[in-house]
Write an enzyme that holds these catalytic residues in place. Structure first.
Site, PDB file in Angstrom:
ATOM      1  N   ASP C  17       0.835  -1.193   0.000  1.00  0.00           N
ATOM      2  CA  ASP C  17       0.000   0.000   0.000  1.00  0.00           C
ATOM      3  C   ASP C  17       0.878   1.255   0.000  1.00  0.00           C
ATOM      4  O   ASP C  17       2.108   1.156  -0.094  1.00  0.00           O
ATOM      5  CB  ASP C  17      -0.959  -0.067   1.194  1.00  0.00           C
ATOM      6  CG  ASP C  17      -0.232  -0.037   2.536  1.00  0.00           C
ATOM      7  OD1 ASP C  17       0.900   0.486   2.630  1.00  0.00           O
ATOM      8  OD2 ASP C  17      -0.815  -0.531   3.515  1.00  0.00           O
ATOM      9  N   TRP C  47     -11.423 -31.277  -3.500  1.00  0.00           N
ATOM     10  CA  TRP C  47     -12.773 -31.271  -2.915  1.00  0.00           C
ATOM     11  C   TRP C  47     -13.823 -31.849  -3.861  1.00  0.00           C
ATOM     12  O   TRP C  47     -14.803 -32.460  -3.411  1.00  0.00           O
ATOM     13  CB  TRP C  47     -13.180 -29.867  -2.463  1.00  0.00           C
ATOM     14  CG  TRP C  47     -12.250 -29.195  -1.506  1.00  0.00           C
ATOM     15  CD1 TRP C  47     -11.802 -27.900  -1.576  1.00  0.00           C
ATOM     16  CD2 TRP C  47     -11.644 -29.736  -0.313  1.00  0.00           C
ATOM     17  NE1 TRP C  47     -10.943 -27.621  -0.516  1.00  0.00           N
ATOM     18  CE2 TRP C  47     -10.829 -28.734   0.263  1.00  0.00           C
ATOM     19  CE3 TRP C  47     -11.685 -30.980   0.318  1.00  0.00           C
ATOM     20  CZ2 TRP C  47     -10.086 -28.919   1.438  1.00  0.00           C
ATOM     21  CZ3 TRP C  47     -10.938 -31.179   1.482  1.00  0.00           C
ATOM     22  CH2 TRP C  47     -10.164 -30.158   2.021  1.00  0.00           C
ATOM     23  N   LYS C  90     -16.135 -31.400  15.513  1.00  0.00           N
ATOM     24  CA  LYS C  90     -16.649 -30.921  14.223  1.00  0.00           C
ATOM     25  C   LYS C  90     -15.871 -29.728  13.675  1.00  0.00           C
ATOM     26  O   LYS C  90     -16.288 -29.109  12.680  1.00  0.00           O
ATOM     27  CB  LYS C  90     -18.130 -30.541  14.356  1.00  0.00           C
ATOM     28  CG  LYS C  90     -19.055 -31.757  14.460  1.00  0.00           C
ATOM     29  CD  LYS C  90     -20.490 -31.346  14.156  1.00  0.00           C
ATOM     30  CE  LYS C  90     -21.395 -32.551  13.958  1.00  0.00           C
ATOM     31  NZ  LYS C  90     -22.746 -32.158  13.565  1.00  0.00           N
TER      32      LYS C  90
END
Lengths: 137, 137, 137, 137
Positions: C17, C47, C90
């Site tokens: 930047d 996937w 999970k």
């Protein structure tokens, strides 16, 4: 004759859009990296050094023209073949052929300048520095 | 005659590079948003709807040509004036004039297609759908 | 113990930047690439293949926490050391240490899930697939 | 109490990934824009002006922690509710709640500093300038 330098880029998941193909502005991100990589590989010093020695602060883009031939997607490894086929008095053409192995994905011809600072803080096109041109040919 | 639709974009700090000017690939991000915005403002339904009714899944880019006239920096408010000056049998030209008030910053002419799916999963250019063209003129 | 996989990224001019340092959202672009690279290097199939075999369509992000220790700039070569230090029923924690040689630039701990599709088109967290966990340990 | 300023962002097609949802690094692009927008709306002068008056050159990020609750996709209009809930001697917490109407999409707490230049060219955290704090409360 120009040198040709290859910059390699692997397409990432996040480079692709909901159509599962590279979102086209990302090609221009890689082309800008390949442009800089070309000069580094040719032995041109970093711009903060050329600013002191030649007054050159970078190579801003004036004009770009790209054709999209085939799509690419994540996992693809792209080779950006980069060269400078044409030198004009105050501009040069930098060319990119984006390949995936033998497949031509995209081609782009840019016109860039070697920029120096004006006294008012703006920038102006410098005559092509012969030292830099010699390194790139 | 084509409609002309204006898309407004404020340049952010992070859109600019160490030279303190817009890093050029960001112009193409905004142009792609302006392209989609043009169709929305003309009343063209979303692509997931046109896919069912017309087989059109989007408007991929075939060719783009841009000229950079002035630099822009953060805080600038840009107006992207977008139109379709030319319709061909299977392609169309979408034009962008990027303005900062009266200053012309950048111009871009794109060639895009209306894409449909091929049976093998690839895409192909469809004839310009007259329903969509009528909405844009 | 988790495997540790290194993903290498060279910082480009356009990643920086106007303060001449990496604009921080770009670190997250590279982290996402390093996350995917970790699974590839561990031998986890793509996937689109695990979707058929295990119902896993990807590893969306639930939570991320990053600390920025030193700045980086263009030309720097960064090593993203990636591991999975914790498996929960999970969710799992994916950790990144972004180094420039011996300098620690940034650290990030993410919580991700293995996502499957719900019948209504949404996504849900699947129990950690033991086949994938075994490949990553 | 902090002011709360809302920054609005429409999600574009190219902000989304092949899963058709916002690619998460883009949330950080918008958050950085919302951070700057907060100070502008509170009446804090641009950093190039505070550099002369207060020695403040910007607000670099030290730490960020984000939670992702719901996904967003193109066409969604997001509101980033931005505030500064906590001021410490040399750091402050800037908070973002990203909403789509009543749906909470993402939350983020950042720690930032007001940075000044060190003599060696590096940066350091300045004590919170009371003039700036007063404008933001």
């Amino acid at each position: 004759m120009s040198k040709e330098i290859i910059y390699t880029q692997t397409v990432q998941f996040g480079d692709c859009d909901p159509a599962r193909i590279v979102w086209f502005p990302n090609f221009f991100r890689w082309i800008d990296a390949a442009s800089r990589h070309f000069f580094v590989e040719c032995g041109v010093p970093p711009w903060h050094e050329t600013e002191r020695t030649l007054g050159v602060i970078g190579t801003p883009l004036v004009d770009t023209h790209a054709k999209f031939m085939k799509t690419a997607s994540y996992g693809d490894v792209l080779q950006l073949h980069t060269s400078i086929p044409e030198w004009r008095p105050k501009t040069f053409v930098q060319r990119y052929r984006v390949m995936r192995g033998d497949d031509a994905i995209m081609e782009c011809d840019e016109v860039r300048i070697f920029a120096g600072r004006k006294e008012d803080g703006g920038i102006r096109a410098l005559p092509i520095p012969p030292e830099i041109r010699a390194l790139c040919e």
